[in-house]
Design an enzyme around this catalytic site. Sequence first.
Site, PDB file in Angstrom:
ATOM      1  N   ARG A 101       0.864  -1.185   0.000  1.00  0.00           N
ATOM      2  CA  ARG A 101       0.000   0.000   0.000  1.00  0.00           C
ATOM      3  C   ARG A 101       0.898   1.231   0.000  1.00  0.00           C
ATOM      4  O   ARG A 101       1.645   1.472   0.952  1.00  0.00           O
ATOM      5  CB  ARG A 101      -0.926   0.030   1.214  1.00  0.00           C
ATOM      6  CG  ARG A 101      -1.654   1.374   1.352  1.00  0.00           C
ATOM      7  CD  ARG A 101      -2.783   1.330   2.347  1.00  0.00           C
ATOM      8  NE  ARG A 101      -3.878   0.505   1.874  1.00  0.00           N
ATOM      9  CZ  ARG A 101      -5.112   0.532   2.385  1.00  0.00           C
ATOM     10  NH1 ARG A 101      -5.403   1.354   3.369  1.00  0.00           N
ATOM     11  NH2 ARG A 101      -6.052  -0.259   1.902  1.00  0.00           N
TER      12      ARG A 101
ATOM     13  N   HIS B  59      -7.546   0.293  -6.626  1.00  0.00           N
ATOM     14  CA  HIS B  59      -7.680  -0.590  -5.451  1.00  0.00           C
ATOM     15  C   HIS B  59      -8.311  -1.893  -5.978  1.00  0.00           C
ATOM     16  O   HIS B  59      -9.468  -2.199  -5.699  1.00  0.00           O
ATOM     17  CB  HIS B  59      -8.572   0.091  -4.415  1.00  0.00           C
ATOM     18  CG  HIS B  59      -8.445  -0.456  -3.028  1.00  0.00           C
ATOM     19  ND1 HIS B  59      -7.609  -1.501  -2.692  1.00  0.00           N
ATOM     20  CD2 HIS B  59      -9.058  -0.087  -1.855  1.00  0.00           C
ATOM     21  CE1 HIS B  59      -7.715  -1.749  -1.400  1.00  0.00           C
ATOM     22  NE2 HIS B  59      -8.583  -0.918  -0.871  1.00  0.00           N
TER      23      HIS B  59
ATOM     24  N   GLN C  71     -10.078  -4.508  -3.702  1.00  0.00           N
ATOM     25  CA  GLN C  71     -11.383  -4.028  -3.256  1.00  0.00           C
ATOM     26  C   GLN C  71     -12.442  -4.309  -4.318  1.00  0.00           C
ATOM     27  O   GLN C  71     -13.559  -4.749  -4.019  1.00  0.00           O
ATOM     28  CB  GLN C  71     -11.317  -2.525  -2.956  1.00  0.00           C
ATOM     29  CG  GLN C  71     -12.621  -1.940  -2.452  1.00  0.00           C
ATOM     30  CD  GLN C  71     -12.974  -2.432  -1.067  1.00  0.00           C
ATOM     31  OE1 GLN C  71     -12.179  -2.325  -0.142  1.00  0.00           O
ATOM     32  NE2 GLN C  71     -14.179  -2.969  -0.902  1.00  0.00           N
TER      33      GLN C  71
ATOM     34  N   ASP D  98     -17.944   6.293  -1.391  1.00  0.00           N
ATOM     35  CA  ASP D  98     -16.614   6.175  -0.780  1.00  0.00           C
ATOM     36  C   ASP D  98     -16.403   7.424   0.065  1.00  0.00           C
ATOM     37  O   ASP D  98     -17.114   8.424  -0.119  1.00  0.00           O
ATOM     38  CB  ASP D  98     -15.555   6.063  -1.891  1.00  0.00           C
ATOM     39  CG  ASP D  98     -14.195   5.598  -1.382  1.00  0.00           C
ATOM     40  OD1 ASP D  98     -14.041   5.382  -0.161  1.00  0.00           O
ATOM     41  OD2 ASP D  98     -13.276   5.455  -2.216  1.00  0.00           O
TER      42      ASP D  98
ATOM     43  N   CYS E 123     -16.614   0.768   0.676  1.00  0.00           N
ATOM     44  CA  CYS E 123     -15.414  -0.027   0.962  1.00  0.00           C
ATOM     45  C   CYS E 123     -14.951   0.120   2.406  1.00  0.00           C
ATOM     46  O   CYS E 123     -14.153  -0.680   2.876  1.00  0.00           O
ATOM     47  CB  CYS E 123     -14.295   0.362   0.004  1.00  0.00           C
ATOM     48  SG  CYS E 123     -13.742   2.073   0.195  1.00  0.00           S
TER      49      CYS E 123
ATOM     50  N   ARG F  84     -13.314  -9.258   1.311  1.00  0.00           N
ATOM     51  CA  ARG F  84     -11.894  -8.954   1.090  1.00  0.00           C
ATOM     52  C   ARG F  84     -11.050 -10.197   1.421  1.00  0.00           C
ATOM     53  O   ARG F  84     -10.104 -10.528   0.713  1.00  0.00           O
ATOM     54  CB  ARG F  84     -11.442  -7.780   1.990  1.00  0.00           C
ATOM     55  CG  ARG F  84     -12.120  -6.446   1.706  1.00  0.00           C
ATOM     56  CD  ARG F  84     -11.732  -5.893   0.357  1.00  0.00           C
ATOM     57  NE  ARG F  84     -10.321  -5.843   0.145  1.00  0.00           N
ATOM     58  CZ  ARG F  84      -9.521  -4.837   0.540  1.00  0.00           C
ATOM     59  NH1 ARG F  84     -10.033  -3.786   1.136  1.00  0.00           N
ATOM     60  NH2 ARG F  84      -8.219  -4.864   0.284  1.00  0.00           N
TER      61      ARG F  84
END
Length: 293
Positions: free
Chosen positions: A101, A128, A131, A210, A250, A278
């Site tokens: 990340r 991402h 995700q 988001d 998310c 996930r």
Amino acid sequence: MNLKGRDFLRVDDFSTEELLHVLDLATTLKGDRTPRLAGHTLGLVFAQPSTRTRISFSVAMAQLGGMPITLQASEMQLSRGESLGDTARVLSRYVDAIAIRTLSHAELEEWADVATIPVINALTQDEHPCQALADVLTIRDRIGHLEGVKIGWVGDGTNVLVSLARLASRLGMEVVAACPEGYDPPADTPLTLVRDPAEAARGANVLVTDIWVSLGQEATKEQRLRDLDAYRLDSTLLGLAADGAIAMHCLPAHPGEEISADVLYSENSAIWDEAENRLHVQKALLALVLGAV
Ligand code: CP
């Protein structure tokens, strides 16, 4: 299908068949604890905070019989000037895969160029993709199919939207995103861009949003909250959606900002399943890129 040794930096790194294979294996591996990855180690290099991504990757390795090692960038010699390339070379001699990340996608690509083991995007400013896999698995679990599903996005045109739209467009779904001016996703994102949140919500099978202030955007927080105020995923928007529509996010959520609490905790919310997924998609991804299936 052989994905052994592959990097996963963007949704488009995998073919449609390969993406579907990850989703199918994720469904198969739900609850499976066969130690397919005994003796394997995953390095988790996190330059930014994370709850879901870091923990779900760690638990995925544990459930597969392998071991995760969390490597905070600030605790490695990287923070004292050792080059990223040399760090990638050395880690390639110790661990079997790395999930990274970092805000800079170019930096992630530099890791992948030098590392001789699979590199997985655990979030950059561009994408991402893990995700997106979890999001689409959640849609398939809850709606029962993917083809013809309308996804309505409201709010900021984030990296999560980019990856979701790329994956959704490959699997026969339509994405209509309502973003205020100045918050558009990159122009090549495969979606229909509108300004009116009601247009994104009307008839949608899935409504998604988001957070409004992402990592690194704290300095412009007040401006962003003003600009995005009309783009909240709330019960009014949910009322415009199709019967049985689900809400997704998310996480982390800021109830009262991008999503109202009554939607976040409603029966329509698939958000907690989405977080769980996930784990399942990353188990499948790790098993595949490490050649354990
Ligand atoms: N959705 C997500 O990536 O959560 P974390 O930032 O907690 O990993």
